[in-house]
Scaffold this motif. Structure first.
Motif, PDB file in Angstrom:
ATOM      1  N   LEU A  91      -5.625   0.063   4.075  1.00 17.76           N
ATOM      2  CA  LEU A  91      -5.524   1.299   3.317  1.00 17.76           C
ATOM      3  C   LEU A  91      -6.918   1.897   3.249  1.00 17.76           C
ATOM      4  O   LEU A  91      -7.869   1.238   2.837  1.00 17.76           O
ATOM      5  N   THR A 119      -2.992   3.059   6.796  1.00 18.94           N
ATOM      6  CA  THR A 119      -2.642   4.224   5.993  1.00 18.94           C
ATOM      7  C   THR A 119      -3.931   4.869   5.517  1.00 18.94           C
ATOM      8  O   THR A 119      -4.795   4.195   4.950  1.00 18.94           O
ATOM      9  N   GLN A 147      -1.839  10.587   4.980  1.00 21.08           N
ATOM     10  CA  GLN A 147      -1.284  11.307   3.838  1.00 21.08           C
ATOM     11  C   GLN A 147      -2.342  12.234   3.269  1.00 21.08           C
ATOM     12  O   GLN A 147      -3.444  11.793   2.930  1.00 21.08           O
ATOM     13  N   PHE A 154      -2.338   9.065  -5.752  1.00 15.53           N
ATOM     14  CA  PHE A 154      -1.760   8.085  -4.841  1.00 15.53           C
ATOM     15  C   PHE A 154      -1.696   6.693  -5.463  1.00 15.53           C
ATOM     16  O   PHE A 154      -0.683   6.009  -5.384  1.00 15.53           O
ATOM     17  N   ILE A 155      -2.790   6.265  -6.086  1.00 22.18           N
ATOM     18  CA  ILE A 155      -2.843   4.883  -6.581  1.00 22.18           C
ATOM     19  C   ILE A 155      -1.870   4.622  -7.732  1.00 22.18           C
ATOM     20  O   ILE A 155      -1.521   3.477  -7.982  1.00 22.18           O
ATOM     21  N   ASN A 157       1.238   5.190  -7.782  1.00 21.12           N
ATOM     22  CA  ASN A 157       2.544   4.761  -7.273  1.00 21.12           C
ATOM     23  C   ASN A 157       2.446   3.788  -6.101  1.00 21.12           C
ATOM     24  O   ASN A 157       3.435   3.560  -5.423  1.00 21.12           O
ATOM     25  N   TYR A 158       1.286   3.227  -5.874  1.00 20.11           N
ATOM     26  CA  TYR A 158       1.101   2.375  -4.700  1.00 20.11           C
ATOM     27  C   TYR A 158       1.063   0.907  -5.106  1.00 20.11           C
ATOM     28  O   TYR A 158       0.397   0.533  -6.064  1.00 20.11           O
ATOM     29  N   ASP A 159       1.742   0.076  -4.357  1.00 22.20           N
ATOM     30  CA  ASP A 159       1.738  -1.369  -4.580  1.00 22.20           C
ATOM     31  C   ASP A 159       0.649  -1.994  -3.708  1.00 22.20           C
ATOM     32  O   ASP A 159       0.831  -2.167  -2.509  1.00 22.20           O
ATOM     33  N   THR A 163      -1.393  -4.691   0.773  1.00 24.09           N
ATOM     34  CA  THR A 163      -2.597  -4.292   1.497  1.00 24.09           C
ATOM     35  C   THR A 163      -3.570  -5.454   1.624  1.00 24.09           C
ATOM     36  O   THR A 163      -3.860  -6.141   0.653  1.00 24.09           O
TER      37      THR A 163
END
Length: 190
Positions: A91, A119, A147, A154-155, A157-159, A163
């Motif tokens: 990421l 990503t 994106q 972004f962070i 909703n990011y799991d 990563t």
């Protein structure tokens, strides 16, 4: 580092740069010092905003992609020598033209990794034409996602468990340059 993928991207960026002779400031340009000077101002002048001109993004790739791809390659080579990842999930925040992709591609060529998932999150739409060039020339069909997004949003909703490696590129310096100390603190506390 000789990398066919990188050479192809640089060639395409040079073509895109040359399609128009005018920059947004109205300067008549050939691939010359005007764009290079503009890039230097965005790197070293606190009053300048980074990469707000599409021509500057193409110039950046032509001038610096080899350098940063090589640096990243050497960093990853050491990292992957000490930690075994066959398919690292990466990421990257604020990577612009994604020069680390060229390093990853070379690591596959050198059989250090077998593939990767990448990503990138960047909030500057001027990088999108370069992302399209990369996507259109991704002949190895690696998992590459770009994106256009704000890192703070972004962070939320990011799991991050999915990563392996997180890269911050220019994000930290841009945070320091363009936002308040409280914004930086809030981001890192999340």
């Amino acid at each position: 580092m000789k990398n066919i993928f990188l050479d192809l991207i640089i060639k395409n960026c040079r073509i895109q740069f040359e399609k128009s002779n005018f920059c947004p400031q109205g300067l008549l340009l050939t691939y010359s010092n005007e764009c290079q000077n503009c890039l230097k101002k965005s790197h070293y002048d606190d009053n300048e905003s980074s990469y707000q001109c599409p021509k500057s993004t193409f110039t950046y790739v032509c001038m610096y992609a080899n350098k940063y791809a090589s640096e990243t390659y050497n960093l990853f080579k050491v990292l992957f020598k000490n930690i075994s990842y066959h398919t690292p999930n990466i990421l990257s925040f604020g990577a612009g033209p994604a020069t680390e992709l060229f390093a990853l591609n070379q690591l596959i060529n050198d059989k250090i990794i077998s593939s990767y998932s990448y990503t990138e999150i960047d909030n500057n739409s001027n990088w999108q034409p370069i992302w399209e060039i990369i996507q259109n020339n991704n002949t190895d069909q690696e998992d590459i996602t770009f994106q256009l997004n704000n890192a703070e949003q972004f962070i939320q909703n990011y799991d991050f468990k999915q990563t392996d490696i997180i890269l911050f590129n220019y994000m930290i310096s841009d945070f320091a340059k363009y936002t308040s100390k409280q914004t930086v603190k809030n981001f890192y506390l999340q």
